[in-house]
Every structure is written in C-alpha cells, then in structure tokens.
Design a protein around this motif. Sequence first.
Motif, PDB file in Angstrom:
ATOM      1  N   ASN A  60       0.490  -1.330   0.079  1.00  0.00           N
ATOM      2  CA  ASN A  60       0.107   0.021  -0.128  1.00  0.00           C
ATOM      3  C   ASN A  60       0.725   1.239  -0.102  1.00  0.00           C
ATOM      4  OD1 ASN A  60       0.820  -0.349   2.546  1.00  0.00           O
ATOM      5  ND2 ASN A  60      -1.035   0.129   3.565  1.00  0.00           N
ATOM      6  N   ASP A  61       2.117   1.009  -0.278  1.00  0.00           N
ATOM      7  CA  ASP A  61       2.975   2.124  -0.220  1.00  0.00           C
ATOM      8  C   ASP A  61       3.753   2.121  -1.552  1.00  0.00           C
ATOM      9  OD1 ASP A  61       4.796   4.091   0.358  1.00  0.00           O
ATOM     10  OD2 ASP A  61       5.821   3.316   1.809  1.00  0.00           O
ATOM     11  N   PRO A  62       3.159   3.154  -2.348  1.00  0.00           N
ATOM     12  CA  PRO A  62       3.988   3.102  -3.868  1.00  0.00           C
ATOM     13  C   PRO A  62       5.518   3.492  -3.549  1.00  0.00           C
ATOM     14  CG  PRO A  62       2.244   4.324  -3.930  1.00  0.00           C
ATOM     15  CD  PRO A  62       2.362   3.967  -2.390  1.00  0.00           C
ATOM     16  N   GLY A  63       6.073   4.284  -2.839  1.00  0.00           N
ATOM     17  CA  GLY A  63       7.298   4.565  -2.250  1.00  0.00           C
ATOM     18  C   GLY A  63       8.175   3.327  -2.096  1.00  0.00           C
ATOM     19  N   SER A  64       7.510   2.267  -1.638  1.00  0.00           N
ATOM     20  CA  SER A  64       8.405   1.147  -1.151  1.00  0.00           C
ATOM     21  C   SER A  64       8.676   0.177  -2.356  1.00  0.00           C
ATOM     22  CB  SER A  64       7.757   0.456  -0.176  1.00  0.00           C
ATOM     23  OG  SER A  64       6.660  -0.426  -0.413  1.00  0.00           O
ATOM     24  N   TRP A  65       7.523   0.158  -3.426  1.00  0.00           N
ATOM     25  CA  TRP A  65       7.982  -0.767  -4.317  1.00  0.00           C
ATOM     26  C   TRP A  65       8.098  -0.134  -5.939  1.00  0.00           C
ATOM     27  CZ3 TRP A  65       4.553   0.421  -8.267  1.00  0.00           C
ATOM     28  CH2 TRP A  65       3.297   1.017  -7.959  1.00  0.00           C
ATOM     29  N   HIS A  66       7.940   0.970  -5.975  1.00  0.00           N
ATOM     30  CA  HIS A  66       8.217   1.653  -6.932  1.00  0.00           C
ATOM     31  C   HIS A  66       9.898   1.516  -7.531  1.00  0.00           C
ATOM     32  CE1 HIS A  66       8.650   5.008 -10.579  1.00  0.00           C
ATOM     33  NE2 HIS A  66       7.563   4.654 -10.430  1.00  0.00           N
ATOM     34  N   ALA A  67      10.860   1.474  -6.611  1.00  0.00           N
ATOM     35  CA  ALA A  67      12.192   1.357  -7.252  1.00  0.00           C
ATOM     36  C   ALA A  67      12.312  -0.199  -7.738  1.00  0.00           C
ATOM     37  CB  ALA A  67      13.035   1.350  -5.868  1.00  0.00           C
ATOM     38  N   TRP A  68      11.396  -1.257  -7.408  1.00  0.00           N
ATOM     39  CA  TRP A  68      11.474  -2.434  -7.794  1.00  0.00           C
ATOM     40  C   TRP A  68      10.971  -2.262  -9.373  1.00  0.00           C
ATOM     41  CZ3 TRP A  68      15.090  -4.805  -5.301  1.00  0.00           C
ATOM     42  CH2 TRP A  68      15.055  -4.823  -3.739  1.00  0.00           C
ATOM     43  N   TYR A  69       9.809  -1.714  -9.274  1.00  0.00           N
ATOM     44  CA  TYR A  69       9.176  -1.570 -10.405  1.00  0.00           C
ATOM     45  C   TYR A  69      10.187  -1.061 -11.527  1.00  0.00           C
ATOM     46  CZ  TYR A  69       5.927   0.527 -13.951  1.00  0.00           C
ATOM     47  OH  TYR A  69       5.306   0.861 -15.073  1.00  0.00           O
ATOM     48  N   ARG A  70      10.953   0.095 -11.291  1.00  0.00           N
ATOM     49  CA  ARG A  70      11.894   0.692 -12.051  1.00  0.00           C
ATOM     50  C   ARG A  70      12.989  -0.223 -12.451  1.00  0.00           C
ATOM     51  NH1 ARG A  70      13.125   4.421  -8.901  1.00  0.00           N
ATOM     52  NH2 ARG A  70      15.261   3.748  -8.500  1.00  0.00           N
ATOM     53  N   ARG A  71      13.409  -1.007 -11.475  1.00  0.00           N
ATOM     54  CA  ARG A  71      14.523  -1.689 -11.696  1.00  0.00           C
ATOM     55  C   ARG A  71      14.172  -3.006 -12.714  1.00  0.00           C
ATOM     56  NH1 ARG A  71      16.028  -1.293  -5.778  1.00  0.00           N
ATOM     57  NH2 ARG A  71      17.686   0.358  -5.868  1.00  0.00           N
ATOM     58  N   LEU A  72      13.026  -3.433 -12.521  1.00  0.00           N
ATOM     59  CA  LEU A  72      12.478  -4.593 -13.482  1.00  0.00           C
ATOM     60  C   LEU A  72      12.408  -4.175 -14.911  1.00  0.00           C
ATOM     61  CD1 LEU A  72      10.017  -6.656 -11.620  1.00  0.00           C
ATOM     62  CD2 LEU A  72      12.146  -7.355 -12.633  1.00  0.00           C
ATOM     63  N   ASN A  73      11.858  -2.634 -15.038  1.00  0.00           N
ATOM     64  CA  ASN A  73      11.842  -2.078 -16.362  1.00  0.00           C
ATOM     65  C   ASN A  73      13.080  -1.802 -16.895  1.00  0.00           C
ATOM     66  OD1 ASN A  73       8.912  -1.782 -16.209  1.00  0.00           O
ATOM     67  ND2 ASN A  73       8.829   0.277 -15.913  1.00  0.00           N
ATOM     68  N   GLU A  74      14.042  -1.537 -16.110  1.00  0.00           N
ATOM     69  CA  GLU A  74      15.275  -1.386 -16.804  1.00  0.00           C
ATOM     70  C   GLU A  74      16.128  -2.681 -17.190  1.00  0.00           C
ATOM     71  OE1 GLU A  74      17.425   1.242 -17.429  1.00  0.00           O
ATOM     72  OE2 GLU A  74      15.380   2.779 -16.939  1.00  0.00           O
ATOM     73  N   PHE A  75      15.839  -3.830 -16.591  1.00  0.00           N
ATOM     74  CA  PHE A  75      16.220  -5.039 -16.934  1.00  0.00           C
ATOM     75  C   PHE A  75      15.527  -5.696 -18.023  1.00  0.00           C
ATOM     76  CE2 PHE A  75      15.367  -9.771 -16.228  1.00  0.00           C
ATOM     77  CZ  PHE A  75      16.494 -10.133 -16.552  1.00  0.00           C
ATOM     78  N   LEU A  76      14.212  -5.294 -18.124  1.00  0.00           N
ATOM     79  CA  LEU A  76      13.381  -6.027 -19.383  1.00  0.00           C
ATOM     80  C   LEU A  76      13.495  -5.192 -20.592  1.00  0.00           C
ATOM     81  CD1 LEU A  76      10.362  -7.068 -17.160  1.00  0.00           C
ATOM     82  CD2 LEU A  76      12.069  -8.538 -18.268  1.00  0.00           C
ATOM     83  N   LYS A  77      14.128  -4.085 -20.444  1.00  0.00           N
ATOM     84  CA  LYS A  77      14.096  -3.176 -21.831  1.00  0.00           C
ATOM     85  C   LYS A  77      14.876  -3.950 -23.228  1.00  0.00           C
ATOM     86  CE  LYS A  77      14.018   1.622 -20.096  1.00  0.00           C
ATOM     87  NZ  LYS A  77      14.771   3.025 -19.752  1.00  0.00           N
ATOM     88  N   VAL A  78      15.811  -4.502 -22.736  1.00  0.00           N
ATOM     89  CA  VAL A  78      16.387  -5.538 -23.823  1.00  0.00           C
ATOM     90  C   VAL A  78      15.512  -6.430 -24.347  1.00  0.00           C
ATOM     91  CG1 VAL A  78      18.754  -5.400 -23.012  1.00  0.00           C
ATOM     92  CG2 VAL A  78      17.398  -7.036 -22.485  1.00  0.00           C
TER      93      VAL A  78
END
Length: 277
Positions: A60-78
């Motif tokens: 329920n805290d976007p600040g706690s999971w947004h970093a993981w969301y961003r890192r997965l996006n960076e990883f999956l860009k390829v």
Amino acid sequence: MGLEKRTIKIIVAVVVLVLILSLVGLLLGLLLPQRYVELEVWPRSEEYNWDQPLIQVRGNDPGSWHAWYRRLNEFLKVYETSIPEDPPRAPCSVHNRRDQHLRSDPCDIAMRRWAPCTADEFYGYARGKPCIFLRLANIHYWVPEPYNMTSPLPIPPEMPQHIREAMRHRPAHQYGDFVWVSCGGEFSADKENIGPIQYIPADYPPGFPLSRLHTADRIPYSARNMPDQVPGPLIAVHFENPRRGVVINVECRIWTRDIFYDPKSRVGRARFELHVE
C-alpha cells in the motif's frame, strides 16, 4: 650409456614441462574469474549481495515498491519488441497500459500470457504479491544433460511434482528438452510462510527450453567467451500470498543430470529474501 642418458634427459624434460603447465593452470585458475552456471534473480538492489539479496515491499506504499518496478523495467528493456516470439521469451513491453502506449496485437497477447508479471500490473508489487524473474547466465561453455521421461536414467526422488507432471505432459521427443526450475522456502519456517507460487507463463513448462539457450554445443568455439547477442529466455515466479511481516528465505534451483545440488554452492541455484510488510 649415451642412449640411457638421453632417455633420462627426455623424461626429466617431460616432467618439468608437466610441472610448468600444472603451475600455469593453477595460477590461471586463481587469477581468472571463476565461471559457473548461474541462476540470476531480478530485480536486484543497487547494493546486490548474493548471500543476502533482500526484496522488501509494502503493497500500500508506492514509495516502497516503485524502485523495484523501475529496476525491473530497466532489466526488461532489452526484451522490448513489437513482434515477440511464440512462446514469448519475456514480457514484450515495459510500458504500463495506463500510459496509453500503443502495442501490436502479438505484443498484447504476449503480455496477457505473462500476467500478472507485467508492467501493466506493476509486476505484482503494488498488491504485495511480487514477481521475480529468473535467467541463466555463464552458459557459453556448458552442455546441459536434461532430465526427461524418455531417458533410461532415473529421476531423482526429491524432484518436485510440478516438474514431473510437466515432463509427462510435454515429452521431450515432441516439445524438446528443458532445464527445469523449482523455487521454494529455504528452511522449514520458510516453507510454511512462502504461500502458493506460480511459474509464469503459466501455460508453459517451468524451465528454460534448450532450443533457446546459447550453450557450448550451439555456438562456435571462438564465440564462447563473448556475451550472447540475444538475451536468454526468462521465467517469472509469482508469489501469490506470502505471509506478511516476516522475512522469507527463498531458494530457486535448476535440475539437470550434470549439476549436483549443493546448498553451499552457487552453481545452478539462487537465493533471496522476501519481506512483504
């Protein structure tokens, strides 16, 4: 007498040469980085530590999971593509559909196959039901020996039931061989706390198809020390209902006849800690 002296000299020279080669091999083994079949876990924190890689989130805290969301996006860009393979090796887009990003019809189909482990659903982190992605690395010199039902060699009794069922439903002579994957709680308490998990895409076997792995028997010898030109296939593991408020030690491993499981080794296994507050 002369012949005997020459023979002795040859023997001494051979012994010295063998010792030199052994010493050189030992030094290279100590100085060069070790290579082994690695099961990578993503996402990773910036201070990633293999022994204690902690994934911590408050749904329920976007600040706690947004970093993981961003890192997965960076990883999956390829893996970003408008025409994914069938079956898709990864989610084909890192753009959330709420961003009104236009997708091709094949990409929409691929994203549905990977749900809920997609950017559309924030990879499950927004609901406290996270997805992690697994990928094999350091396989350029490896020729795996897969388990399958058609081989006369026995299946290990500890092999999980979901892998046995996958082998029966997808026989190797029809669908090809797989490097099978399983995940679970590392210790007794973790097995109770981990809750149900699902391997994504759900309609496909829990493993890496050998036909898509750039192993040593599929690439020229001169290319074995070079990185793959095409990123390897992924598996997502969706934690549907992990117990809240406790740290859960998770272990994932691959199953092949040539890699022996060792809980103290990094070869073919990965571990991480999951904490959903």
